[in-house]
Design a protein around this motif. Structure first.
Motif, PDB file in Angstrom:
ATOM      1  N   ARG A 138       5.555   0.438   6.135  1.00 49.50           N
ATOM      2  CA  ARG A 138       4.589   0.928   5.155  1.00 49.50           C
ATOM      3  C   ARG A 138       4.891   2.386   4.792  1.00 49.50           C
ATOM      4  NH1 ARG A 138      -1.497   0.723   6.960  1.00 49.50           N
ATOM      5  NH2 ARG A 138      -0.903   2.587   8.121  1.00 49.50           N
ATOM      6  N   ALA A 139       5.230   3.179   5.813  1.00 47.25           N
ATOM      7  CA  ALA A 139       5.574   4.578   5.550  1.00 47.25           C
ATOM      8  C   ALA A 139       6.859   4.675   4.728  1.00 47.25           C
ATOM      9  CB  ALA A 139       5.717   5.336   6.861  1.00 47.25           C
ATOM     10  N   ILE A 146      -3.033   8.472  -1.480  1.00 42.33           N
ATOM     11  CA  ILE A 146      -4.163   8.004  -2.287  1.00 42.33           C
ATOM     12  C   ILE A 146      -5.271   9.049  -2.235  1.00 42.33           C
ATOM     13  CG2 ILE A 146      -5.949   6.225  -2.475  1.00 42.33           C
ATOM     14  CD1 ILE A 146      -3.833   4.312  -1.129  1.00 42.33           C
ATOM     15  N   LEU A 179      -1.019   8.002   2.598  1.00 43.08           N
ATOM     16  CA  LEU A 179      -0.091   7.347   1.676  1.00 43.08           C
ATOM     17  C   LEU A 179      -0.239   7.916   0.266  1.00 43.08           C
ATOM     18  CD1 LEU A 179      -0.471   3.752   3.067  1.00 43.08           C
ATOM     19  CD2 LEU A 179       1.545   5.199   3.242  1.00 43.08           C
ATOM     20  N   LEU A 215       0.820  -1.200   0.000  1.00 43.49           N
ATOM     21  CA  LEU A 215       0.000   0.000   0.000  1.00 43.49           C
ATOM     22  C   LEU A 215       0.863   1.262   0.000  1.00 43.49           C
ATOM     23  CD1 LEU A 215      -3.000   0.119   0.053  1.00 43.49           C
ATOM     24  CD2 LEU A 215      -2.899   0.411   2.511  1.00 43.49           C
ATOM     25  N   GLY A 216       1.976   1.171   0.731  1.00 48.24           N
ATOM     26  CA  GLY A 216       2.907   2.292   0.760  1.00 48.24           C
ATOM     27  C   GLY A 216       3.527   2.555  -0.601  1.00 48.24           C
ATOM     28  N   ARG A 275      -6.470  -2.372  -4.213  1.00 47.44           N
ATOM     29  CA  ARG A 275      -5.914  -2.164  -2.873  1.00 47.44           C
ATOM     30  C   ARG A 275      -6.290  -0.778  -2.359  1.00 47.44           C
ATOM     31  NH1 ARG A 275      -1.430  -5.281  -4.333  1.00 47.44           N
ATOM     32  NH2 ARG A 275      -0.559  -3.570  -5.495  1.00 47.44           N
ATOM     33  N   ALA A 276      -6.186   0.202  -3.254  1.00 44.96           N
ATOM     34  CA  ALA A 276      -6.480   1.576  -2.847  1.00 44.96           C
ATOM     35  C   ALA A 276      -7.964   1.718  -2.467  1.00 44.96           C
ATOM     36  CB  ALA A 276      -6.131   2.542  -3.964  1.00 44.96           C
ATOM     37  N   THR A 311      -8.598   0.256   0.862  1.00 44.24           N
ATOM     38  CA  THR A 311      -8.068   1.087   1.945  1.00 44.24           C
ATOM     39  C   THR A 311      -8.949   2.310   2.174  1.00 44.24           C
ATOM     40  OG1 THR A 311      -5.910   0.420   1.158  1.00 44.24           O
ATOM     41  CG2 THR A 311      -5.949   2.119   2.826  1.00 44.24           C
ATOM     42  N   ALA A 327       6.844   4.112   0.883  1.00 42.89           N
ATOM     43  CA  ALA A 327       6.474   5.249   0.037  1.00 42.89           C
ATOM     44  C   ALA A 327       7.712   6.064  -0.375  1.00 42.89           C
ATOM     45  CB  ALA A 327       5.472   6.133   0.756  1.00 42.89           C
TER      46      ALA A 327
END
Lengths: 266, 305
Positions: free
Chosen positions: A176-177, B167, B165, A116-117, B150-151, B154, A180
């Motif tokens: 996760r951070a 998005i 993040l 997700l990051g 995924r986005a 979330t 990015a």
């Protein structure tokens, strides 16, 4: 580690701060949470942000990241005015944060959380078919796995986040951070509620991260740890920055002592 | 087989249309948009193609495509207004706009007002609805397996994490809302050509409640959920048709309460997953060779997620 060692000093861009906070104020219906805050954060440094409960530490992080717009003042990132931009735009410009209360996608795997990051690294569209699509997904998964490997989490990549120990989950949030690839990382009490061993591990990770040139802002209540990790410390009290200095001397300041012990600041 | 199909054609076509509306609700829910507007978009799709094909002599396929486009544009405009809201306010906002649309259709002349439109050409085949549904499923699976999926997930689960993040949550919700509106319009257009007669009163609360029940039983996690739930519940409905509407509605009400209490996540609830895992393990035990399952390290298969 009271002085900036040579290796890190080289990484610090001494000419221009990465984040410049100028005259930032935040009022919540008459209550002043931040009053005329001025602060610089440089790339490659760990800036400790300390202060008693309710001093405005999290509010300052919220104001920088665009979670709440400041009532007055400006925030610049590498010379660019980012005041009042939405949180996602600020994130895309390179400021990522973690939260005081852990916010993982509990039912997703560790790898999914970290992937997700990497959202901004994807360029394919939903209708992109064939090899490009498959290749990019694979590349990003590999990158996420490599990061997990670096942070010692590789074995847990496919485990669901919910069942893991607290310390590990904190680590995943930082992973996760970091996924990015931010220019500035704002950590809101990353070691809260951790065992001293886990907290030290996170500390090492923070120093390593700053070593790669990332500006790290660290909100931390553990005085010993924040003194050890930070290059500089900023002390907030009642929404004001009352002292910015090196970790060795900042605690000797009268006003800082007063703020912590509860006396009247002079 | 062909006889059976001819006999049940109308039921099958209606079932496919209802499934499409359920999917339209799912698409919005999946992005965390509590949309109650699908029935309104259905009316827009139905009226667009009905007017174009009866009054202006457009060919049916163009009518249907126009219905989808108009529904999508309207969803975008509505989205600009309501996607600033969240939770129950968002749900009420979408509902209000959808009702306003239906009232508008009743009030103006070019739609024939309360009299509705009649003699709509009946050209829609089961293949068209089924094809539409298949295309939709393929699109949803492509989205699901990409970083967009995924986005969206979330954005639904934790909006703030998504924003943090980078998005753009609003854009993703807009995308889902427009897609949801287009699918509902498509269903409405198909329905118009299936029944050949439409009037504003058919886009009512009952229809919304039924589709909403299917969607909630199906859960928001996977597109297969609403598909399975719509399939099962429509079959159940047809089966019990002879017992009367009262009993049917009572059964549906009880079902909805039970689902909300026992498996709040619908078919995607983790309890269902646990039961599935347990069933699979129990059933496959006699056929398994080698060491016990917990001794073997399962091959991670993240590509299926």
């Amino acid at each position: 580690m009271t002085a900036i060692d040579e290796g890190t000093a080289a990484a610090v861009d001494a000419v221009m701060p990465l984040i410049e906070v100028r005259g930032v104020e935040k009022h919540f219906q008459g209550v002043a949470a931040l009053v005329d805050v001025n602060l610089d954060v440089f790339g490659g440094e760990v800036l400790g942000l300390v202060g008693p409960n309710g001093a405005g530490k999290t509010t300052l992080v919220n104001a920088i990241t665009g979670y709440i717009p400041p009532t007055a003042g400006t925030v610049h990132l590498a010379g660019r005015d980012i005041t009042g931009l939405s949180m996602d735009r600020v994130a895309r410009l390179g400021i990522t944060r973690t939260f005081q209360h852990l916010r993982l996608l509990e039912q997703s795997s560790v790898l999914e959380n970290v992937l997700l990051g990497r959202h901004q690294r994807f360029t394919v569209r939903p209708w992109t078919m064939g090899r490009t699509r498959v290749r990019q997904e694979r590349e990003q998964r590999e990158a996420a796995r490599a990061l997990l490997d670096e942070l010692g989490l590789a074995a847990l990549a496919d485990t669901v986040a919910a069942g893991l120990p607290y310390g590990v989950r904190r680590r995943i949030e930082i992973a996760r951070a970091l996924a990015a690839e931010p220019r500035a990382l704002l950590l809101d009490e990353p070691t809260a509620g951790m065992t001293p061993g886990d907290a030290n591990d996170i500390g090492e990770l923070i120093v390593q991260t700053a070593g790669t040139g990332v500006a790290v802002v660290l909100i931390e209540h553990n005085v010993g740890l924040v003194t050890k990790l930070s290059h500089r410390i900023a002390v907030l009290d009642w929404g004001r920055v009352i002292k910015v200095g090196d970790p060795g001397s900042v605690w000797d300041d009268e006003r800082v002592r007063a703020a912590y012990i509860g006396g009247v600041a002079t | 087989m062909l006889d059976w199909f001819q006999l049940h054609r109308f039921i099958i076509d209606t079932a496919l249309i209802t499934t499409l509306i359920t999917m339209s609700i799912f698409i919005a829910f999946n992005a965390g948009v509590m949309s109650l507007g699908s029935v309104g978009f259905m009316a827009v799709g139905g009226y667009t193609t009905a007017i174009l094909t009866t009054k202006h002599g457009w060919p049916v396929p163009f009518g249907i495509v126009s219905g989808i486009v108009v529904g999508g544009v309207l969803a975008f405009l509505f989205g600009l207004a309501v996607l600033r809201l969240s939770g129950i306010y968002l749900a009420l906002g979408t509902f209000a706009l959808a009702q306003a649309t239906i009232i508008f259709i009743q009030a103006v002349d070019f739609t024939n007002g309360v009299h509705g439109v009649i003699r709509i050409p009946r050209r829609v085949t089961t293949v068209a609805s089924l094809g539409g549904l298949l295309v939709l499923v393929v699109v949803l699976q492509l989205i699901r397996k990409s970083h967009y999926g995924r986005a969206l997930r979330t954005v639904r689960l934790d909006n703030v994490v998504a924003l943090g993040l980078g998005i753009n949550a609003r854009r993703y919700q807009m995308f889902a809302f427009v897609l949801s509106g287009m699918v509902a319009s498509f269903a409405g257009a198909l329905e118009a050509h299936e029944s050949t007669v439409i009037s504003p009163s058919q886009y009512n609360f009952t229809l919304l409640t039924i589709a909403l029940t299917y969607a909630m039983v199906g859960g928001v996690e996977h597109w297969a959920g609403p598909l399975v739930s719509a399939g099962l519940l429509i079959t159940f409905r047809e089966w019990t048709r002879s017992s009367g509407t009262d009993k049917q509605n009572l059964a549906f009400g009880i079902l909805l309460v039970v689902v909300l209490l026992v498996i709040p996540g619908g078919l995607a609830d983790k309890r269902i997953k646990q039961v599935r895992t347990w069933l699979w393990r129990t059933l496959s035990t006699p056929f398994r060779r080698g060491p016990e399952p917990h001794a073997a390290v399962p091959e991670p298969d993240s590509s299926l997620v």
